[in-house]
Design a protein around this motif. Sequence first.
Motif, short mmCIF file in Angstrom:
data_model
loop_
_atom_site.label_atom_id
_atom_site.label_comp_id
_atom_site.label_asym_id
_atom_site.label_seq_id
_atom_site.Cartn_x
_atom_site.Cartn_y
_atom_site.Cartn_z
N ASP A 127 64.83 62.11 28.05
CA ASP A 127 64.03 63.04 28.09
C ASP A 127 65.48 64.45 27.36
N PHE A 128 66.29 64.36 26.31
CA PHE A 128 66.98 64.59 25.44
C PHE A 128 66.03 64.81 24.32
N VAL A 129 65.89 66.14 24.35
CA VAL A 129 64.67 66.25 23.30
C VAL A 129 64.36 68.15 23.16
N LEU A 130 64.42 68.05 21.61
CA LEU A 130 64.20 69.61 21.65
C LEU A 130 63.42 70.56 22.49
N PRO A 131 63.38 71.39 23.26
CA PRO A 131 62.45 72.47 23.47
C PRO A 131 61.06 72.78 23.17
N GLU A 132 60.20 72.94 24.11
CA GLU A 132 58.74 72.83 23.98
C GLU A 132 58.60 74.33 22.62
N HIS A 133 59.21 75.37 22.88
CA HIS A 133 59.34 76.67 22.33
C HIS A 133 60.53 77.27 21.83
N SER A 144 79.82 59.19 17.75
CA SER A 144 78.64 58.87 18.52
C SER A 144 78.06 60.47 18.96
N GLY A 145 77.89 60.38 19.92
CA GLY A 145 76.93 61.66 19.91
C GLY A 145 76.35 62.26 19.23
N LEU A 146 76.83 62.83 17.90
CA LEU A 146 75.98 63.14 16.95
C LEU A 146 74.70 62.68 17.26
N THR A 147 74.19 61.47 16.78
CA THR A 147 73.39 60.95 16.55
C THR A 147 72.25 61.39 16.99
N ALA A 228 71.49 74.69 25.09
CA ALA A 228 72.93 73.84 24.41
C ALA A 228 72.86 72.33 25.28
N TYR A 229 72.63 71.74 23.95
CA TYR A 229 72.50 70.16 24.08
C TYR A 229 74.46 69.35 23.64
N HIS A 253 68.22 75.33 37.09
CA HIS A 253 67.54 75.26 36.47
C HIS A 253 68.29 75.78 34.68
N PRO A 254 69.61 74.71 34.56
CA PRO A 254 70.52 74.50 33.51
C PRO A 254 69.28 74.39 32.23
N HIS A 255 70.75 75.96 31.92
CA HIS A 255 70.13 75.70 30.12
C HIS A 255 71.24 74.97 28.85
N LEU A 256 72.19 73.81 30.02
CA LEU A 256 72.75 72.82 29.00
C LEU A 256 71.71 71.66 29.91
N THR A 257 71.50 70.71 28.21
CA THR A 257 70.79 68.88 28.21
C THR A 257 72.18 68.60 28.05
N ILE A 258 72.17 67.50 29.29
CA ILE A 258 73.24 66.50 28.37
C ILE A 258 72.90 65.18 28.34
N GLU A 259 73.20 64.40 27.56
CA GLU A 259 72.39 63.33 26.95
C GLU A 259 73.92 62.34 26.97
N ARG A 260 74.61 60.76 28.01
CA ARG A 260 74.98 60.96 28.53
C ARG A 260 74.77 58.87 27.75
#
Length: 356
Positions: A127-133, A144-147, A228-229, A253-260
Amino acid sequence: MTQFRALRRVASLLTTPREPEDFLNLVNPLASARQLRGVVTKVVRETADSTTIHFRPGRGWNPHAAGQWARIGVEIDGVRQWRSYSLSAAVGHDPAITVTAIGVVSTALARDTKVGDILFLDTPQGDFVLPEHPRPLLMLTAGSGLTPVMSMIRTLVPRRPDADVVLIHSARTREEALFHDELLELADQFPGLTVRHRFTREEGGRRLDLSDVTDLETLCPDWRERAAYACGPTDFLDAATELWLRDGEDPAHPHLTIERFAPVLLEGSGGEGGLLTFEKSDKELEVGGDVPLLEAGEECGVVMPSGCRMGICRSCLVPLVAGKVRDLRTGEVHGDEGELIQTCVNAAAGPVHLDI
C-alpha cells in the motif's frame, strides 16, 4: 473447456510420467500454469554492491503500482529461496528490482544474475503507493529505502507537468548512493523535482536528523504542507513517525506514509526462549526469546520457507508440533498443536517443536 480437458488427457498419455507443461517449459520457460516466472532482460550495476535486475514476467503477472513490492524466488544450490523486493521501475515498464548484496539470497541475485536467467515470481503487493490525486510530496529516504520511491519518481515526474516532489536522501557516500546521477538529471530536466542528498561518511556529512525539526525545515521549509513518504532503516522511520505525531499529526489521518523492510517489534517482547527442535530436519538449537524462529532455523541449516520476513505475506508458515511461541510484535504467547506459525515474527517461549 471440455475439448481442452480432452486434449490435455491425450497429451498426458503421450508425455507420461512427465506433465505436458514440463515439455512446454523447454520451449517457453515462462509458460507455467503452476508457478509465475520472469526472464531477466537486463542487468545494470548501480553501485559496487547494488544491481538493478529488469525482467519480463509471464502470464499471470499484475502490473505494479509505483511503490509496490513483490516476492522473488531464485534457485540457490538446488533450493528455491524467496525474498521480497521493492519494484524500482516506472509504471507501464517491465518490472525491475534493485538489490544490494546483503545476505545469501540478495548477494546471489546482485552478484550472479545474468540476462536470460529465470526468476520465480509472486504478484505485486503493498500500500506504499502514490496518492490518487496529485499534491505536493516530500520523500524521505535512506539507503535502499530509495528503491520504492524511485519507482514513484520515475512514474510521476516525467508524466505530470504539475508534479511537485522534494526528495531528501541519505547515503553513506556518493559512490554508494543509488540512482545518484539519474536523480540529478531528472531534477535538472524537470522543475517539479528537487533532490537533496546527504552523505553520512563524507566530511561534515550526517543523515537527516528527524529528531530536530530545524534540520528538515532548512531542507524543505514547507514540509508540513506536503504529503510525506518515508522508507529506510528502522530508527530513521521511528524518528519520522515521532516527528509527525509530535507536530500534531492526527494518527487516524496521517500525512506520513511509511514503508518498512523489517517488522515493528514490541520492545521487550522477547521471553525466556528454549530448545527449538526441527522434527523433519532432525536438528535442534537452544535459542533466546528474542530470536525469530525463521532466523534460528536458517542459522542451523534448515531450509525455511520465507517471503517478506515482516509478518505480512504469511509465506513462512510452519506447523507447530508442540510448545508455545511468542509474537514479537505484540508479546502474546500462543500455540496449539498443528497451528501454523509465522516464523519470521515469532520466537520460542519455552521448548518448541516445528514440523519442518
